[in-house]
Design a protein around this motif. Structure first.
Motif, PDB file in Angstrom:
ATOM      1  N   ALA A   1       0.847  -1.205   0.000  1.00  0.00           N
ATOM      2  CA  ALA A   1       0.000   0.000   0.000  1.00  0.00           C
ATOM      3  C   ALA A   1       0.879   1.250   0.000  1.00  0.00           C
ATOM      4  O   ALA A   1       0.600   2.217  -0.724  1.00  0.00           O
ATOM      5  CB  ALA A   1      -0.929  -0.008   1.211  1.00  0.00           C
TER       6      ALA A   1
ATOM      7  N   ASN B   1       1.118   4.188  -2.720  1.00  0.00           N
ATOM      8  CA  ASN B   1       1.036   5.598  -2.331  1.00  0.00           C
ATOM      9  C   ASN B   1       2.176   6.378  -2.982  1.00  0.00           C
ATOM     10  O   ASN B   1       2.007   7.532  -3.391  1.00  0.00           O
ATOM     11  CB  ASN B   1       1.095   5.713  -0.799  1.00  0.00           C
ATOM     12  CG  ASN B   1       1.182   7.151  -0.310  1.00  0.00           C
ATOM     13  OD1 ASN B   1       2.152   7.851  -0.579  1.00  0.00           O
ATOM     14  ND2 ASN B   1       0.155   7.597   0.408  1.00  0.00           N
TER      15      ASN B   1
ATOM     16  N   SER C   1      -8.629   1.848   1.181  1.00  0.00           N
ATOM     17  CA  SER C   1      -7.758   2.968   0.809  1.00  0.00           C
ATOM     18  C   SER C   1      -7.710   3.177  -0.707  1.00  0.00           C
ATOM     19  O   SER C   1      -7.195   4.181  -1.178  1.00  0.00           O
ATOM     20  CB  SER C   1      -6.332   2.738   1.331  1.00  0.00           C
ATOM     21  OG  SER C   1      -6.279   2.813   2.745  1.00  0.00           O
ATOM     22  N   ASN C   2      -8.232   2.206  -1.459  1.00  0.00           N
ATOM     23  CA  ASN C   2      -8.271   2.268  -2.925  1.00  0.00           C
ATOM     24  C   ASN C   2      -6.891   2.398  -3.561  1.00  0.00           C
ATOM     25  O   ASN C   2      -6.648   3.299  -4.356  1.00  0.00           O
ATOM     26  CB  ASN C   2      -9.175   3.425  -3.397  1.00  0.00           C
ATOM     27  CG  ASN C   2      -9.509   3.333  -4.869  1.00  0.00           C
ATOM     28  OD1 ASN C   2      -9.710   2.246  -5.388  1.00  0.00           O
ATOM     29  ND2 ASN C   2      -9.558   4.473  -5.546  1.00  0.00           N
ATOM     30  N   TYR C   3      -6.001   1.503  -3.204  1.00  0.00           N
ATOM     31  CA  TYR C   3      -4.691   1.490  -3.834  1.00  0.00           C
ATOM     32  C   TYR C   3      -4.619   0.412  -4.920  1.00  0.00           C
ATOM     33  O   TYR C   3      -5.103  -0.706  -4.736  1.00  0.00           O
ATOM     34  CB  TYR C   3      -3.592   1.258  -2.798  1.00  0.00           C
ATOM     35  CG  TYR C   3      -3.218   2.522  -2.061  1.00  0.00           C
ATOM     36  CD1 TYR C   3      -2.806   3.655  -2.767  1.00  0.00           C
ATOM     37  CD2 TYR C   3      -3.282   2.609  -0.672  1.00  0.00           C
ATOM     38  CE1 TYR C   3      -2.471   4.827  -2.114  1.00  0.00           C
ATOM     39  CE2 TYR C   3      -2.942   3.786  -0.011  1.00  0.00           C
ATOM     40  CZ  TYR C   3      -2.544   4.887  -0.743  1.00  0.00           C
ATOM     41  OH  TYR C   3      -2.208   6.050  -0.104  1.00  0.00           O
TER      42      TYR C   3
END
Lengths: 318, 290
Positions: free
Chosen positions: A71, A75, A104-106
């Motif tokens: 993640a 980012n 978190s929509n990664y």
């Protein structure tokens, strides 16, 4: 190629295609990295490591950390392919998949290596039979099960271009190619690939069970039972339209998967049928913790065979 | 929100603090911390919910990082090279939101919507809804692995941003932190700073009466981290720690703090983990923070 799409009798390990494709993708796109949990060998990442030593991030035996690190890499602008044995990726790091990736929509591709009962004799601790249920339950996570090497490669292309949070099974059990030669692309996201237009029964299968369903259809046809085979390589979102069409145009469905019946492909199909077009159906899957045995032995044990699928179909239309 | 207790009622240029000489920076950060504490109390009052104790203990660290050190700004929220500020103790969202609002990431007035139906300001932060949030934290033990990934990405991309992760001390009982600490030490991630809000209280009791963490500095050092053990409610000490020589290692700042810092009747009391002050107590708190 025969009438049911079995292109050749040769069988392939999808991990080999996966490893080749990952290097090809990484050559073309510097954002692609691999993240793993001491699984360089079991994920077939040796060649990737030799070619891109800095872009293989091996965090050690630490799955929660592994998914969180992915993640963080996303980012920071990278496209991580997380490669780890299915049971530990989906089980040990479930909360990280939910919070760090999906919520978190990664854009991270979670690659569950050697899923289902691929680890055979190593036993139920090493079987990944609950993963489709667990991963399906998480919002904003696409769940893919490519059935052969061509589908595996095409699904990886799609994963990179989509930027989506994805969970994907990468099979270890050797499978024949099931991709019919006339398809432009081996994998279309959210679409079921249908072989045949039989009107007696629809055989709905995913992953290792697709080639077996195609063989079962051949057996049935010889007996005068016409079948169509639905290769479901996108478990979520499910191609409801094709399921409903099959229910409407046949007398029943047999659904087969290398996983538990609670919440996996079968459950997804059942919900779709109940809400749209109630139909007779039989669900085949893994119904208990497995006894000791090879992957093939265990598939046989649970009736996840050509015969098992054909028997279920005969009963359904009989 | 009636935030202003700036001297002479003249708001500070918070965006300019980072460029001040260190001594002056420490002083101005104290003023900002007071504003943020007032915002936190009012935000929690507005929602009638929140985690006031941990919000008030971590305030000085967050303020020092966000206003005094890190290269973060609302106009560069999507800049690939921005520094990353990750609040792993996500239950202290009101503190993070107050910092982000004061820094201009969204209007201060929005703090009144905290935890109200359909507000972007959920009880735990959501990066898809709030500018400046880097990770959707809340379940404990998630921020440091994400921070490690960010620090690896920083080096791999050559963009060389810094990653600061704020952890609770009770949170360190989650094993995933130590998985990440091991990776960071092994990879010598000298662009990563973990700040432990060492207030010695967790939800139900003192950390040392629950599952003891001491000797905490030794634990980090043994994982290959440089350690700074400081007064975590002192902006000057925080500033010094955040900019000290990392010696080629990731840095763990053990920020010794008081839970509830700044409000006498909340300080160092276990019951104020997520207790909500009465209206009278809110007035008292704001008076103490005036």
């Amino acid at each position: 190629m025969n009438a049911h799409g079995i292109v050749s009798a040769d069988t392939f390990d999808c991990r080999v295609a996966f490893a080749e494709k990952l290097i090809e993708l990484a050559e073309a796109d510097s954002r692609i990295v691999a993240v793993c949990n001491d699984s360089v060998g079991s994920s077939n990442l040796n060649a990737f490591r030799d070619r891109f030593p800095d872009r293989l991030i091996n965090v050690g035996i630490a799955e929660q950390n592994m998914v969180g690190v992915a993640a963080g890499l996303a980012n920071g602008g990278f496209i991580p392919f997380v490669c780890a044995a299915g049971p530990f990726l989906s089980g040990r790091a479930t909360e990280q998949v939910k919070a760090d990736i999906a919520y978190s929509n990664y854009g991270v591709v979670l690659c569950a290596m050697s899923p289902g009962m691929a680890y055979g004799e190593l036993g139920p601790t090493h079987h990944s039979i609950e993963d489709l249920s667990w991963m399906r339950a998480i919002d904003n996570l696409d769940v893919l099960v490519p059935a052969d090497p061509e589908q595996t490669k095409a699904a990886m292309d799609w994963a990179v271009s989509s930027g989506r949070p994805i969970y994907m099974r990468v099979g270890r059990h050797k499978v024949p190619s099931v991709t019919p030669a006339d398809r432009d692309v081996a994998f279309t996201f959210g679409k079921i690939d249908v072989t045949g237009d039989g009107t007696d029964v629809a055989l709905v299968a995913t992953g290792t069970l697709v080639s077996r369903a195609l063989e079962a259809a051949k057996l049935l046809e010889a007996e005068g039972i016409s079948a169509r085979v639905l290769n479901v390589s996108t478990i979520k979102p499910l191609d409801a339209e094709t399921i409903i069409k099959a229910a409407r145009e046949t007398r029943g469905l047999v659904v087969a998967e290398e996983g538990v019946l609670e919440g996996g492909l079968g459950a997804a199909v059942a919900t779709t049928l109940a809400e749209n077009h109630p139909a007779k159906a039989k669900f085949l899957g893994v119904t208990s913790f497995a006894p000791t045995g090879s992957n093939d032995f265990l598939l046989e044990h649970f009736g996840l065979t050509v015969k098992g699928i054909a028997d279920a179909a005969r009963k359904l239309v009989g | 929100m009636t935030i202003s207790v700036w001297p002479d009622n003249k708001p500070l240029d918070v965006a300019a603090i980072r460029d001040l000489p260190e001594a002056e920076r420490g002083e101005q950060l104290k003023l900002v911390a007071k504003q943020v504490r007032r915002l936190i109390v009012q935000t929690i009052d507005s929602a009638r919910a929140g985690h006031i104790g941990g919000d008030l203990s971590v305030t000085d660290g967050l303020v020092t990082a966000a206003f005094g050190v890190l290269n973060i700004a609302p106009e560069r929220a999507d800049d690939p090279a921005r520094d990353r500020l990750i609040l792993s103790k996500g239950h202290c969202a009101a503190a993070l939101y107050s910092v982000l609002a004061l820094r201009g990431f969204f209007p201060v007035a929005d703090l009144e919507t905290f935890m109200k139906p359909l507000s972007a300001l959920n009880g735990h932060p959501n990066r898809r809804k709030v500018k400046g949030v880097e990770a959707n934290t809340g379940p404990l033990g998630h921020g440091l692995p994400i921070g490690v990934g960010s620090a690896v990405a920083s080096k791999l991309s050559g963009k060389n941003w810094q990653t600061f992760v704020f952890l609770g001390d009770g949170e360190l009982q989650e094993g995933s932190n130590w998985e990440a600490a091991m990776t960071a030490g092994h990879r010598k991630l000298d662009n990563l700073v973990a700040i432990v809000d060492r207030n010695r209280l967790q939800q139900g009791a003192r950390t040392e009466d629950t599952a003891s963490l001491d000797p905490l500095g030794d634990k980090w050092a043994s994982f290959g981290w440089e350690v700074a053990d400081i007064d975590g409610n002192d902006t000057a000490a925080l500033l010094k720690a955040f900019t000290q020589d990392r010696k080629g290692k990731p840095l763990a700042v053990i920020a010794n703090t008081l839970k509830g810092k700044g409000v006498s009747f909340i300080e160092d009391r276990v019951e104020w983990h997520h207790k909500v002050p009465s209206r009278e107590q809110v007035e008292l708190a704001l008076k103490e923070l005036a």
